[in-house]
Design an enzyme around this catalytic site. Structure first.
Site: not given
Length: 406
Positions: A395-396
Protein backbone atom coordinates in the site's frame (compact mmCIF):
# COMPACT_ATOMS: atom_id res chain seq x y z
CA UNK A 1 -6.32 4.87 -20.40
CA UNK A 2 -8.13 6.31 -17.40
CA UNK A 3 -7.74 10.12 -17.52
CA UNK A 4 -8.21 12.03 -14.30
CA UNK A 5 -8.54 11.26 -10.61
CA UNK A 6 -11.46 9.14 -9.39
CA UNK A 7 -11.12 7.28 -6.09
CA UNK A 8 -14.10 6.71 -3.78
CA UNK A 9 -12.95 3.60 -1.89
CA UNK A 10 -10.03 1.52 -0.69
CA UNK A 11 -11.28 -1.66 -2.37
CA UNK A 12 -12.97 -0.85 -5.71
CA UNK A 13 -11.25 -2.42 -8.73
CA UNK A 14 -7.99 -0.54 -9.20
CA UNK A 15 -7.71 0.90 -12.70
CA UNK A 16 -4.69 3.20 -12.53
CA UNK A 17 -1.83 3.52 -10.04
CA UNK A 18 1.18 5.80 -9.65
CA UNK A 19 4.51 4.12 -8.78
CA UNK A 20 8.17 5.07 -8.63
CA UNK A 21 10.75 2.45 -9.61
CA UNK A 22 13.68 2.71 -7.15
CA UNK A 23 16.74 4.23 -8.78
CA UNK A 24 20.16 5.72 -8.15
CA UNK A 25 18.84 7.52 -5.05
CA UNK A 26 19.11 4.23 -3.11
CA UNK A 27 22.81 4.03 -4.01
CA UNK A 28 23.30 7.32 -2.15
CA UNK A 29 22.39 5.81 1.23
CA UNK A 30 25.35 5.35 3.58
CA UNK A 31 25.49 4.50 7.30
CA UNK A 32 26.08 8.20 7.96
CA UNK A 33 23.00 9.35 5.99
CA UNK A 34 20.48 6.68 7.02
CA UNK A 35 18.90 8.63 9.86
CA UNK A 36 18.75 11.87 7.87
CA UNK A 37 17.11 10.06 4.93
CA UNK A 38 14.70 7.97 7.11
CA UNK A 39 16.08 4.49 6.39
CA UNK A 40 17.06 1.75 8.85
CA UNK A 41 19.20 -0.16 6.35
CA UNK A 42 20.74 0.06 2.88
CA UNK A 43 18.78 -1.87 0.22
CA UNK A 44 20.57 -3.63 -2.65
CA UNK A 45 19.32 -1.62 -5.63
CA UNK A 46 19.46 -4.38 -8.28
CA UNK A 47 17.27 -6.72 -6.24
CA UNK A 48 14.98 -3.90 -5.05
CA UNK A 49 14.32 -3.03 -8.70
CA UNK A 50 13.62 -6.68 -9.56
CA UNK A 51 11.16 -6.90 -6.66
CA UNK A 52 9.50 -3.62 -7.67
CA UNK A 53 9.23 -4.77 -11.29
CA UNK A 54 7.45 -7.91 -10.08
CA UNK A 55 5.05 -5.74 -8.05
CA UNK A 56 4.25 -3.70 -11.19
CA UNK A 57 3.88 -6.91 -13.20
CA UNK A 58 1.31 -8.34 -10.74
CA UNK A 59 -0.65 -5.07 -11.02
CA UNK A 60 -0.63 -5.23 -14.84
CA UNK A 61 -1.61 -8.91 -14.78
CA UNK A 62 -4.72 -7.78 -12.90
CA UNK A 63 -5.70 -5.11 -15.41
CA UNK A 64 -4.14 -2.09 -13.69
CA UNK A 65 -2.58 0.72 -15.73
CA UNK A 66 0.80 1.46 -14.10
CA UNK A 67 2.26 4.97 -14.46
CA UNK A 68 5.56 6.21 -13.08
CA UNK A 69 6.60 9.41 -11.29
CA UNK A 70 9.48 10.29 -13.64
CA UNK A 71 7.40 9.84 -16.81
CA UNK A 72 4.41 11.81 -15.53
CA UNK A 73 6.47 14.75 -14.19
CA UNK A 74 8.43 14.82 -17.48
CA UNK A 75 5.12 15.15 -19.37
CA UNK A 76 4.14 18.03 -17.09
CA UNK A 77 7.31 20.00 -17.91
CA UNK A 78 7.47 19.45 -21.68
CA UNK A 79 7.36 23.25 -22.09
CA UNK A 80 10.87 24.76 -21.50
CA UNK A 81 9.31 27.61 -19.50
CA UNK A 82 7.80 25.01 -17.17
CA UNK A 83 11.24 23.41 -16.73
CA UNK A 84 12.69 26.75 -15.59
CA UNK A 85 9.76 27.18 -13.19
CA UNK A 86 10.27 23.69 -11.69
CA UNK A 87 14.02 24.22 -11.24
CA UNK A 88 13.39 27.51 -9.42
CA UNK A 89 10.74 25.94 -7.18
CA UNK A 90 12.99 22.93 -6.56
CA UNK A 91 15.95 25.12 -5.53
CA UNK A 92 13.70 27.22 -3.27
CA UNK A 93 12.21 24.21 -1.46
CA UNK A 94 15.75 22.77 -1.20
CA UNK A 95 16.85 26.08 0.43
CA UNK A 96 19.61 26.68 -2.15
CA UNK A 97 20.19 30.44 -1.91
CA UNK A 98 23.93 30.97 -2.58
CA UNK A 99 24.07 32.69 -5.97
CA UNK A 100 27.00 30.82 -7.47
CA UNK A 101 25.75 27.42 -6.36
CA UNK A 102 22.21 28.19 -7.48
CA UNK A 103 23.41 29.26 -10.94
CA UNK A 104 25.56 26.13 -11.24
CA UNK A 105 22.69 23.82 -10.24
CA UNK A 106 20.30 25.61 -12.59
CA UNK A 107 22.69 25.11 -15.52
CA UNK A 108 23.24 21.45 -14.64
CA UNK A 109 19.50 20.69 -14.53
CA UNK A 110 18.34 22.78 -17.49
CA UNK A 111 20.99 21.24 -19.76
CA UNK A 112 19.18 17.89 -19.36
CA UNK A 113 16.08 16.67 -21.21
CA UNK A 114 12.97 16.64 -18.95
CA UNK A 115 13.04 12.95 -18.01
CA UNK A 116 16.75 13.04 -17.15
CA UNK A 117 16.25 16.27 -15.19
CA UNK A 118 13.52 14.74 -13.00
CA UNK A 119 15.62 11.59 -12.50
CA UNK A 120 18.55 13.77 -11.38
CA UNK A 121 16.42 15.71 -8.90
CA UNK A 122 15.37 12.38 -7.35
CA UNK A 123 18.87 10.87 -7.40
CA UNK A 124 20.45 13.86 -5.63
CA UNK A 125 23.06 16.40 -6.74
CA UNK A 126 26.61 16.05 -5.43
CA UNK A 127 28.90 18.96 -4.58
CA UNK A 128 31.48 17.75 -7.07
CA UNK A 129 28.92 18.09 -9.90
CA UNK A 130 28.30 21.80 -9.30
CA UNK A 131 31.58 23.12 -7.90
CA UNK A 132 31.67 26.89 -8.50
CA UNK A 133 34.93 28.16 -10.01
CA UNK A 134 34.60 31.72 -8.72
CA UNK A 135 32.66 32.12 -5.45
CA UNK A 136 30.11 34.96 -5.43
CA UNK A 137 29.28 34.72 -1.73
CA UNK A 138 30.79 33.39 1.49
CA UNK A 139 28.23 30.58 1.37
CA UNK A 140 29.78 29.40 -1.92
CA UNK A 141 33.18 29.24 -0.21
CA UNK A 142 32.27 27.64 3.10
CA UNK A 143 32.34 23.87 2.57
CA UNK A 144 31.67 20.81 4.66
CA UNK A 145 32.25 17.14 4.11
CA UNK A 146 28.60 16.30 3.31
CA UNK A 147 28.64 15.03 -0.30
CA UNK A 148 25.28 16.43 -1.49
CA UNK A 149 24.08 19.97 -2.17
CA UNK A 150 20.64 18.49 -2.85
CA UNK A 151 19.74 15.30 -1.02
CA UNK A 152 18.54 12.20 -2.86
CA UNK A 153 14.90 11.11 -2.41
CA UNK A 154 15.20 7.41 -1.49
CA UNK A 155 11.71 7.34 0.09
CA UNK A 156 9.95 8.22 -3.17
CA UNK A 157 9.21 4.59 -4.05
CA UNK A 158 6.61 4.92 -1.28
CA UNK A 159 4.37 6.99 -3.58
CA UNK A 160 1.45 6.81 -1.16
CA UNK A 161 2.78 9.58 1.10
CA UNK A 162 3.40 12.77 -0.96
CA UNK A 163 -0.26 12.87 -1.94
CA UNK A 164 -3.60 11.10 -1.76
CA UNK A 165 -6.27 10.87 -4.46
CA UNK A 166 -9.60 11.31 -2.64
CA UNK A 167 -12.85 11.33 -4.58
CA UNK A 168 -12.27 13.51 -7.63
CA UNK A 169 -9.50 15.52 -6.03
CA UNK A 170 -6.04 15.26 -4.55
CA UNK A 171 -4.04 16.16 -1.48
CA UNK A 172 -0.56 17.53 -2.20
CA UNK A 173 0.92 16.94 1.23
CA UNK A 174 3.24 19.00 3.37
CA UNK A 175 5.54 16.16 4.43
CA UNK A 176 6.61 15.88 8.06
CA UNK A 177 10.37 15.62 7.47
CA UNK A 178 12.74 17.78 5.37
CA UNK A 179 13.98 14.60 3.65
CA UNK A 180 10.61 14.16 1.89
CA UNK A 181 9.25 17.68 1.27
CA UNK A 182 10.48 17.86 -2.36
CA UNK A 183 8.57 14.71 -3.34
CA UNK A 184 5.30 16.63 -3.05
CA UNK A 185 6.58 19.36 -5.37
CA UNK A 186 6.98 16.83 -8.20
CA UNK A 187 3.44 15.56 -7.60
CA UNK A 188 2.08 19.12 -7.66
CA UNK A 189 3.56 19.69 -11.14
CA UNK A 190 2.02 16.42 -12.27
CA UNK A 191 -1.38 17.54 -10.97
CA UNK A 192 -1.23 21.08 -12.35
CA UNK A 193 0.28 20.51 -15.79
CA UNK A 194 -0.24 16.87 -16.87
CA UNK A 195 -3.79 16.46 -18.18
CA UNK A 196 -3.41 12.68 -18.51
CA UNK A 197 -2.88 12.51 -14.75
CA UNK A 198 -5.47 15.05 -13.61
CA UNK A 199 -8.23 16.86 -15.50
CA UNK A 200 -9.24 20.51 -15.16
CA UNK A 201 -12.22 19.32 -13.07
CA UNK A 202 -10.10 17.58 -10.42
CA UNK A 203 -9.73 19.64 -7.24
CA UNK A 204 -6.97 20.08 -4.66
CA UNK A 205 -7.98 19.44 -1.04
CA UNK A 206 -4.55 20.16 0.47
CA UNK A 207 -1.44 22.00 -0.74
CA UNK A 208 2.19 21.55 0.26
CA UNK A 209 2.19 25.27 1.14
CA UNK A 210 -0.35 24.60 3.92
CA UNK A 211 0.99 25.01 7.43
CA UNK A 212 0.71 21.53 8.94
CA UNK A 213 2.14 18.14 8.07
CA UNK A 214 -0.04 15.33 6.74
CA UNK A 215 1.07 12.20 4.82
CA UNK A 216 -0.78 9.81 2.52
CA UNK A 217 -0.21 6.68 4.59
CA UNK A 218 -2.64 8.27 7.06
CA UNK A 219 -5.46 8.83 4.52
CA UNK A 220 -7.97 6.01 3.84
CA UNK A 221 -11.07 6.44 1.66
CA UNK A 222 -13.54 4.18 3.47
CA UNK A 223 -16.57 4.92 1.25
CA UNK A 224 -18.09 7.57 -1.02
CA UNK A 225 -19.19 9.37 2.17
CA UNK A 226 -16.38 8.78 4.69
CA UNK A 227 -12.62 9.31 4.76
CA UNK A 228 -10.37 8.17 7.64
CA UNK A 229 -7.25 10.06 8.72
CA UNK A 230 -4.58 8.80 11.09
CA UNK A 231 -3.22 11.15 13.73
CA UNK A 232 0.29 9.74 13.78
CA UNK A 233 3.99 10.43 14.08
CA UNK A 234 3.76 12.29 10.75
CA UNK A 235 0.21 13.65 10.46
CA UNK A 236 -0.70 16.46 12.83
CA UNK A 237 -4.10 17.16 14.36
CA UNK A 238 -4.16 20.57 12.63
CA UNK A 239 -3.25 18.97 9.28
CA UNK A 240 -6.11 16.48 9.60
CA UNK A 241 -8.51 19.29 10.57
CA UNK A 242 -7.44 21.49 7.62
CA UNK A 243 -7.90 18.58 5.21
CA UNK A 244 -11.31 17.71 6.68
CA UNK A 245 -12.53 21.29 6.37
CA UNK A 246 -11.40 21.63 2.73
CA UNK A 247 -12.81 18.24 1.75
CA UNK A 248 -16.19 18.46 3.48
CA UNK A 249 -16.87 22.05 2.39
CA UNK A 250 -16.02 21.39 -1.28
CA UNK A 251 -17.17 17.84 -2.04
CA UNK A 252 -19.98 15.36 -1.40
CA UNK A 253 -18.08 13.54 1.36
CA UNK A 254 -20.04 13.65 4.64
CA UNK A 255 -17.58 12.74 7.39
CA UNK A 256 -13.89 12.43 8.29
CA UNK A 257 -12.94 9.96 11.02
CA UNK A 258 -9.68 10.66 12.87
CA UNK A 259 -7.84 7.62 14.28
CA UNK A 260 -5.36 8.56 17.01
CA UNK A 261 -2.55 5.98 16.81
CA UNK A 262 0.56 5.70 19.02
CA UNK A 263 3.46 7.85 17.77
CA UNK A 264 6.20 5.28 17.23
CA UNK A 265 8.52 4.36 14.36
CA UNK A 266 6.83 0.95 14.00
CA UNK A 267 3.38 2.59 13.74
CA UNK A 268 4.55 5.32 11.35
CA UNK A 269 1.23 5.76 9.49
CA UNK A 270 -2.33 4.49 9.93
CA UNK A 271 -1.87 2.11 6.97
CA UNK A 272 1.05 0.36 8.67
CA UNK A 273 -1.40 -0.91 11.31
CA UNK A 274 -4.81 -0.82 9.62
CA UNK A 275 -6.06 -1.36 6.04
CA UNK A 276 -9.36 -2.26 4.34
CA UNK A 277 -9.29 -5.46 2.27
CA UNK A 278 -12.96 -6.24 1.47
CA UNK A 279 -16.43 -4.78 1.96
CA UNK A 280 -16.47 -5.96 5.58
CA UNK A 281 -12.86 -6.97 6.32
CA UNK A 282 -9.87 -5.06 7.66
CA UNK A 283 -6.32 -6.02 8.60
CA UNK A 284 -5.19 -4.62 11.92
CA UNK A 285 -2.17 -4.80 14.19
CA UNK A 286 -3.49 -6.06 17.57
CA UNK A 287 -1.41 -3.61 19.62
CA UNK A 288 -3.35 -0.55 18.43
CA UNK A 289 -6.83 -1.76 19.37
CA UNK A 290 -6.53 -0.86 23.06
CA UNK A 291 -5.04 2.65 22.87
CA UNK A 292 -6.93 3.68 19.70
CA UNK A 293 -9.21 6.72 20.05
CA UNK A 294 -11.58 7.70 17.22
CA UNK A 295 -13.05 11.15 16.58
CA UNK A 296 -15.44 12.41 13.92
CA UNK A 297 -15.54 15.65 11.94
CA UNK A 298 -18.71 16.70 10.10
CA UNK A 299 -20.25 20.00 8.98
CA UNK A 300 -22.92 21.80 10.99
CA UNK A 301 -25.89 23.64 9.44
CA UNK A 302 -23.66 26.70 8.84
CA UNK A 303 -21.04 24.70 6.94
CA UNK A 304 -18.51 24.85 9.78
CA UNK A 305 -16.63 21.85 11.21
CA UNK A 306 -18.24 20.02 14.10
CA UNK A 307 -16.23 17.61 16.29
CA UNK A 308 -17.11 14.60 18.40
CA UNK A 309 -15.47 11.66 20.15
CA UNK A 310 -16.72 8.14 19.40
CA UNK A 311 -16.66 5.78 22.37
CA UNK A 312 -17.57 2.40 20.81
CA UNK A 313 -15.12 -0.36 19.94
CA UNK A 314 -13.43 -0.08 16.56
CA UNK A 315 -15.30 -2.97 14.92
CA UNK A 316 -18.63 -1.49 16.04
CA UNK A 317 -17.66 1.97 14.77
CA UNK A 318 -16.71 0.58 11.36
CA UNK A 319 -19.87 -1.51 11.07
CA UNK A 320 -22.03 1.48 11.98
CA UNK A 321 -20.28 3.95 9.66
CA UNK A 322 -20.22 1.52 6.69
CA UNK A 323 -23.82 0.40 7.35
CA UNK A 324 -22.85 -3.26 7.77
CA UNK A 325 -24.21 -5.85 10.23
CA UNK A 326 -20.64 -6.60 11.36
CA UNK A 327 -17.01 -6.28 10.26
CA UNK A 328 -14.16 -8.76 10.52
CA UNK A 329 -10.88 -7.46 11.98
CA UNK A 330 -8.08 -9.77 10.79
CA UNK A 331 -5.22 -9.44 13.28
CA UNK A 332 -1.71 -9.29 11.82
CA UNK A 333 0.25 -12.36 12.95
CA UNK A 334 -2.91 -14.09 14.21
CA UNK A 335 -2.99 -14.59 17.97
CA UNK A 336 0.80 -14.72 18.30
CA UNK A 337 2.07 -11.36 19.59
CA UNK A 338 5.69 -12.07 18.54
CA UNK A 339 4.58 -12.97 15.01
CA UNK A 340 2.41 -9.84 14.95
CA UNK A 341 5.33 -7.60 15.98
CA UNK A 342 7.73 -9.24 13.54
CA UNK A 343 5.37 -9.17 10.57
CA UNK A 344 4.08 -5.69 11.31
CA UNK A 345 7.71 -4.44 11.21
CA UNK A 346 7.79 -5.87 7.67
CA UNK A 347 4.36 -4.38 6.88
CA UNK A 348 2.10 -7.37 7.34
CA UNK A 349 -0.87 -5.01 7.83
CA UNK A 350 0.09 -2.84 4.83
CA UNK A 351 -1.99 -4.64 2.19
CA UNK A 352 -2.93 -3.11 -1.17
CA UNK A 353 -6.47 -4.05 -2.18
CA UNK A 354 -6.85 -4.12 -6.00
CA UNK A 355 -10.46 -5.39 -6.05
CA UNK A 356 -12.89 -6.43 -3.30
CA UNK A 357 -11.28 -9.37 -1.50
CA UNK A 358 -8.12 -9.39 -3.68
CA UNK A 359 -4.94 -8.06 -2.07
CA UNK A 360 -1.22 -7.74 -2.76
CA UNK A 361 1.10 -8.47 0.19
CA UNK A 362 4.76 -9.18 0.86
CA UNK A 363 5.42 -12.92 0.66
CA UNK A 364 7.62 -12.80 3.77
CA UNK A 365 4.58 -12.22 6.03
CA UNK A 366 3.45 -15.83 5.76
CA UNK A 367 1.54 -16.00 9.06
CA UNK A 368 -0.69 -13.04 8.17
CA UNK A 369 -0.97 -14.12 4.51
CA UNK A 370 -2.20 -17.56 5.56
CA UNK A 371 -4.72 -15.91 7.88
CA UNK A 372 -5.99 -13.64 5.07
CA UNK A 373 -6.48 -16.68 2.81
CA UNK A 374 -8.40 -18.48 5.58
CA UNK A 375 -10.73 -15.45 5.75
CA UNK A 376 -11.55 -15.96 2.06
CA UNK A 377 -9.23 -13.35 0.55
CA UNK A 378 -7.37 -13.84 -2.73
CA UNK A 379 -3.75 -13.14 -1.67
CA UNK A 380 -1.19 -12.20 -4.35
CA UNK A 381 2.34 -12.08 -2.91
CA UNK A 382 5.45 -10.25 -4.11
CA UNK A 383 9.09 -10.67 -3.00
CA UNK A 384 10.39 -8.03 -0.59
CA UNK A 385 13.81 -8.88 0.85
CA UNK A 386 15.15 -5.45 -0.20
CA UNK A 387 12.02 -3.32 -0.64
CA UNK A 388 10.95 -3.94 2.96
CA UNK A 389 14.17 -2.33 4.27
CA UNK A 390 12.49 1.03 3.63
CA UNK A 391 9.71 0.19 6.16
CA UNK A 392 6.75 0.22 3.80
CA UNK A 393 4.55 -2.39 2.12
CA UNK A 394 2.48 -2.68 -1.08
CA UNK A 395 0.00 0.00 0.00
CA UNK A 396 2.85 2.39 0.83
CA UNK A 397 4.40 1.75 -2.60
CA UNK A 398 1.27 2.72 -4.54
CA UNK A 399 -0.81 5.84 -5.09
CA UNK A 400 -4.20 4.75 -6.54
CA UNK A 401 -5.39 7.36 -9.05
CA UNK A 402 -8.51 5.71 -10.46
CA UNK A 403 -10.77 2.99 -9.04
CA UNK A 404 -14.17 1.64 -10.03
CA UNK A 405 -17.02 2.76 -7.80
CA UNK A 406 -18.45 0.08 -5.53
Amino acid sequence: MYPGIHNFSEIGKLNKVLLHRPGEELESLTPATLERLLFDDIPYLKVAQEEHDRFAEVLRENGVEVIYYVDEVAKAIADPARQIQLVNDFLNISKIHAKGLRASMTSLLLDMPPKQMVTKMIAGIKRCEVATKQPTSLMDLVDDDYPFVSDPMPNLYFTRDPGACVGEGINIHRMHTPARKRESLLLKYMFLYNRDFATQDNKMWYDLSDSYSIEGGDVLVLSKDIVAVGLSERTTVSGAETFARNLLQNSDFKKVLAFDIPETRAFMHLDTVFTMVDYDKFTIHPEIEGPLSVYEMTLDEHGELRFGAIKEELKDILALELKLPAVDLIRCGGGDLMAAQREQWNDGSNTLCIAPGRVITYERNYVTNDLLAKHGLDVLTVPSAELSRGRGGPRCMSCPVNRDDL
